[in-house]
Design a protein around this motif. Sequence first.
Motif, PDB file in Angstrom:
ATOM      1  N   LEU A 150       0.837  -1.192   0.000  1.00 31.61           N
ATOM      2  CA  LEU A 150       0.000   0.000   0.000  1.00 31.61           C
ATOM      3  C   LEU A 150       0.876   1.248   0.000  1.00 31.61           C
ATOM      4  O   LEU A 150       2.005   1.224   0.495  1.00 31.61           O
ATOM      5  CB  LEU A 150      -0.892   0.037   1.245  1.00 31.61           C
ATOM      6  CG  LEU A 150      -1.866  -1.122   1.472  1.00 31.61           C
ATOM      7  CD1 LEU A 150      -2.671  -0.869   2.754  1.00 31.61           C
ATOM      8  CD2 LEU A 150      -2.804  -1.303   0.292  1.00 31.61           C
ATOM      9  N   THR A 151       0.353   2.339  -0.536  1.00 32.67           N
ATOM     10  CA  THR A 151       1.024   3.627  -0.396  1.00 32.67           C
ATOM     11  C   THR A 151       0.852   4.116   1.038  1.00 32.67           C
ATOM     12  O   THR A 151       0.028   3.577   1.802  1.00 32.67           O
ATOM     13  CB  THR A 151       0.433   4.668  -1.356  1.00 32.67           C
ATOM     14  OG1 THR A 151      -0.918   4.954  -0.948  1.00 32.67           O
ATOM     15  CG2 THR A 151       0.438   4.166  -2.792  1.00 32.67           C
ATOM     16  N   GLU A 154      -2.761   5.247   1.552  1.00 31.99           N
ATOM     17  CA  GLU A 154      -3.658   4.097   1.583  1.00 31.99           C
ATOM     18  C   GLU A 154      -3.576   3.395   2.931  1.00 31.99           C
ATOM     19  O   GLU A 154      -4.601   3.009   3.513  1.00 31.99           O
ATOM     20  CB  GLU A 154      -3.313   3.111   0.461  1.00 31.99           C
ATOM     21  CG  GLU A 154      -3.693   3.591  -0.926  1.00 31.99           C
ATOM     22  CD  GLU A 154      -3.110   2.724  -2.029  1.00 31.99           C
ATOM     23  OE1 GLU A 154      -3.473   2.945  -3.196  1.00 31.99           O
ATOM     24  OE2 GLU A 154      -2.271   1.845  -1.720  1.00 31.99           O
ATOM     25  N   VAL A 192     -11.594   7.942  -3.623  1.00 29.65           N
ATOM     26  CA  VAL A 192     -10.508   7.461  -4.481  1.00 29.65           C
ATOM     27  C   VAL A 192      -9.666   6.439  -3.743  1.00 29.65           C
ATOM     28  O   VAL A 192      -9.335   5.366  -4.278  1.00 29.65           O
ATOM     29  CB  VAL A 192      -9.633   8.642  -4.957  1.00 29.65           C
ATOM     30  CG1 VAL A 192      -8.410   8.125  -5.719  1.00 29.65           C
ATOM     31  CG2 VAL A 192     -10.435   9.602  -5.826  1.00 29.65           C
ATOM     32  N   TYR A 193      -9.337   6.738  -2.483  1.00 25.35           N
ATOM     33  CA  TYR A 193      -8.502   5.821  -1.705  1.00 25.35           C
ATOM     34  C   TYR A 193      -9.276   4.587  -1.260  1.00 25.35           C
ATOM     35  O   TYR A 193      -8.714   3.477  -1.189  1.00 25.35           O
ATOM     36  CB  TYR A 193      -7.878   6.550  -0.510  1.00 25.35           C
ATOM     37  CG  TYR A 193      -6.693   7.386  -0.932  1.00 25.35           C
ATOM     38  CD1 TYR A 193      -5.429   6.818  -1.018  1.00 25.35           C
ATOM     39  CD2 TYR A 193      -6.841   8.716  -1.294  1.00 25.35           C
ATOM     40  CE1 TYR A 193      -4.338   7.559  -1.440  1.00 25.35           C
ATOM     41  CE2 TYR A 193      -5.760   9.475  -1.715  1.00 25.35           C
ATOM     42  CZ  TYR A 193      -4.507   8.883  -1.790  1.00 25.35           C
ATOM     43  OH  TYR A 193      -3.430   9.621  -2.221  1.00 25.35           O
ATOM     44  N   SER A 195     -11.594   3.164  -3.034  1.00 24.39           N
ATOM     45  CA  SER A 195     -11.636   2.350  -4.250  1.00 24.39           C
ATOM     46  C   SER A 195     -10.308   1.624  -4.467  1.00 24.39           C
ATOM     47  O   SER A 195     -10.282   0.447  -4.848  1.00 24.39           O
ATOM     48  CB  SER A 195     -11.951   3.227  -5.471  1.00 24.39           C
ATOM     49  OG  SER A 195     -13.250   3.763  -5.375  1.00 24.39           O
ATOM     50  N   ALA A 196      -9.193   2.332  -4.210  1.00 22.11           N
ATOM     51  CA  ALA A 196      -7.872   1.716  -4.365  1.00 22.11           C
ATOM     52  C   ALA A 196      -7.700   0.562  -3.374  1.00 22.11           C
ATOM     53  O   ALA A 196      -7.170  -0.505  -3.733  1.00 22.11           O
ATOM     54  CB  ALA A 196      -6.782   2.761  -4.159  1.00 22.11           C
ATOM     55  N   LEU A 197      -8.161   0.762  -2.142  1.00 25.51           N
ATOM     56  CA  LEU A 197      -8.061  -0.302  -1.137  1.00 25.51           C
ATOM     57  C   LEU A 197      -8.925  -1.495  -1.514  1.00 25.51           C
ATOM     58  O   LEU A 197      -8.525  -2.648  -1.320  1.00 25.51           O
ATOM     59  CB  LEU A 197      -8.463   0.244   0.234  1.00 25.51           C
ATOM     60  CG  LEU A 197      -7.466   1.195   0.893  1.00 25.51           C
ATOM     61  CD1 LEU A 197      -8.071   1.833   2.134  1.00 25.51           C
ATOM     62  CD2 LEU A 197      -6.177   0.457   1.270  1.00 25.51           C
ATOM     63  N   ARG A 198     -10.109  -1.235  -2.042  1.00 31.14           N
ATOM     64  CA  ARG A 198     -10.981  -2.344  -2.461  1.00 31.14           C
ATOM     65  C   ARG A 198     -10.354  -3.150  -3.585  1.00 31.14           C
ATOM     66  O   ARG A 198     -10.483  -4.376  -3.633  1.00 31.14           O
ATOM     67  CB  ARG A 198     -12.341  -1.795  -2.889  1.00 31.14           C
ATOM     68  CG  ARG A 198     -13.228  -1.386  -1.712  1.00 31.14           C
ATOM     69  CD  ARG A 198     -14.459  -0.659  -2.180  1.00 31.14           C
ATOM     70  NE  ARG A 198     -15.412  -0.453  -1.089  1.00 31.14           N
ATOM     71  CZ  ARG A 198     -16.354   0.471  -1.085  1.00 31.14           C
ATOM     72  NH1 ARG A 198     -16.470   1.295  -2.126  1.00 31.14           N
ATOM     73  NH2 ARG A 198     -17.178   0.582  -0.061  1.00 31.14           N
ATOM     74  N   ARG A 199      -9.656  -2.487  -4.506  1.00 29.28           N
ATOM     75  CA  ARG A 199      -8.993  -3.204  -5.599  1.00 29.28           C
ATOM     76  C   ARG A 199      -7.903  -4.120  -5.056  1.00 29.28           C
ATOM     77  O   ARG A 199      -7.703  -5.232  -5.556  1.00 29.28           O
ATOM     78  CB  ARG A 199      -8.385  -2.223  -6.602  1.00 29.28           C
ATOM     79  CG  ARG A 199      -9.398  -1.533  -7.500  1.00 29.28           C
ATOM     80  CD  ARG A 199      -8.724  -0.868  -8.686  1.00 29.28           C
ATOM     81  NE  ARG A 199      -7.768   0.158  -8.284  1.00 29.28           N
ATOM     82  CZ  ARG A 199      -8.090   1.426  -8.077  1.00 29.28           C
ATOM     83  NH1 ARG A 199      -9.347   1.829  -8.229  1.00 29.28           N
ATOM     84  NH2 ARG A 199      -7.168   2.299  -7.731  1.00 29.28           N
ATOM     85  N   LYS A 200      -7.209  -3.665  -4.027  1.00 27.22           N
ATOM     86  CA  LYS A 200      -6.092  -4.432  -3.496  1.00 27.22           C
ATOM     87  C   LYS A 200      -6.503  -5.478  -2.461  1.00 27.22           C
ATOM     88  O   LYS A 200      -5.848  -6.515  -2.318  1.00 27.22           O
ATOM     89  CB  LYS A 200      -5.058  -3.478  -2.873  1.00 27.22           C
ATOM     90  CG  LYS A 200      -4.377  -2.579  -3.897  1.00 27.22           C
ATOM     91  CD  LYS A 200      -3.331  -1.679  -3.249  1.00 27.22           C
ATOM     92  CE  LYS A 200      -2.623  -0.825  -4.295  1.00 27.22           C
ATOM     93  NZ  LYS A 200      -1.549   0.030  -3.716  1.00 27.22           N
TER      94      LYS A 200
END
Length: 221
Positions: A150-151, A154, A192-193, A195-200
Motif C-alpha cells: 500500500l502507499t 492508503e 478514491v482511496y 476504491s484503491a483499497l478495495r482493488r487491493k
Amino acid sequence: MRLLIVEDEKRLALSLARGLTAEGFAVDVVHDGTEGLHRASEGSYDLIVLDIMLPGMNGYRVCGALRAAGSDVPVLMLTAKDGEYDEAEGLDTGADDYLTKPFSYVVLLARVRALLRRRARTASPVLSVGELSVDTATRRVTLEDTEVTLTAKEFSVLEHLALRAGEVVSKSEILEHVWDFAYDGDPNIVEVYISALRRKLGAQTIGTVRGAGYRLVADRA
C-alpha cells in the motif's frame, strides 16, 4: 492519523512535519503556545508533539490547560532543557512522554508510534480483522498470509478503519484524521482511496453504509 506539532523552531518543525507526513501521518504545525492550545482544543488530533519553550504560552501551561479541559490526547513534550526536574514537571502537567533536544528522528518516530498504540488500547501493534492483518509498527498489511503493498496514504486510511473495525466511519472523520488542516481539495479524495483499497484487498472488505460512511468488515464473503 492526525498529529499536531507545536514548535517555535520553524526549521525543526518543518523537518518533523515532512518526516511524519512521509510516514503517512496528517500533520498540522503551529509556532506558539496560544495558537497551539487553540488548535488542539478545536481540532481532533491523535497526538500532539509539544515544545516547552514557546512564545505566548509555554508547553507546561498548554498541556495543563488541555488536561484541565478533559483532553486525553497523548502529548510528547520536546525541550532543549535537560534534567530530571524538567522531565518531572512535564510529566506532572499531564504529558505522556518526554524527549530532550537534540534527539534522533528515529527515536521520536518510535515514541510517537508507541503512544498511538497505547491510546488504541491494544497490547499488540497488529490489528486483525478476519484474514486481514494491519501491523501499525512495521506498516505492513497481509491478507490471507499474503503481503499487500500500500502507499503511505492508503495505509493511513486502512489503519483508521481498522482501529474502528466493524463501526461506521464517516468520510469527514477520515478526512479529519488522514489529511491535514490545510487540505482544501475535493473531499471525494476519500472515495478514491477507498476504491484503491478495495482493488487491493477485495471489494467486500470495505462496505459502504449509504449516507453514513464506510465500515471495515471481517467477513469478505
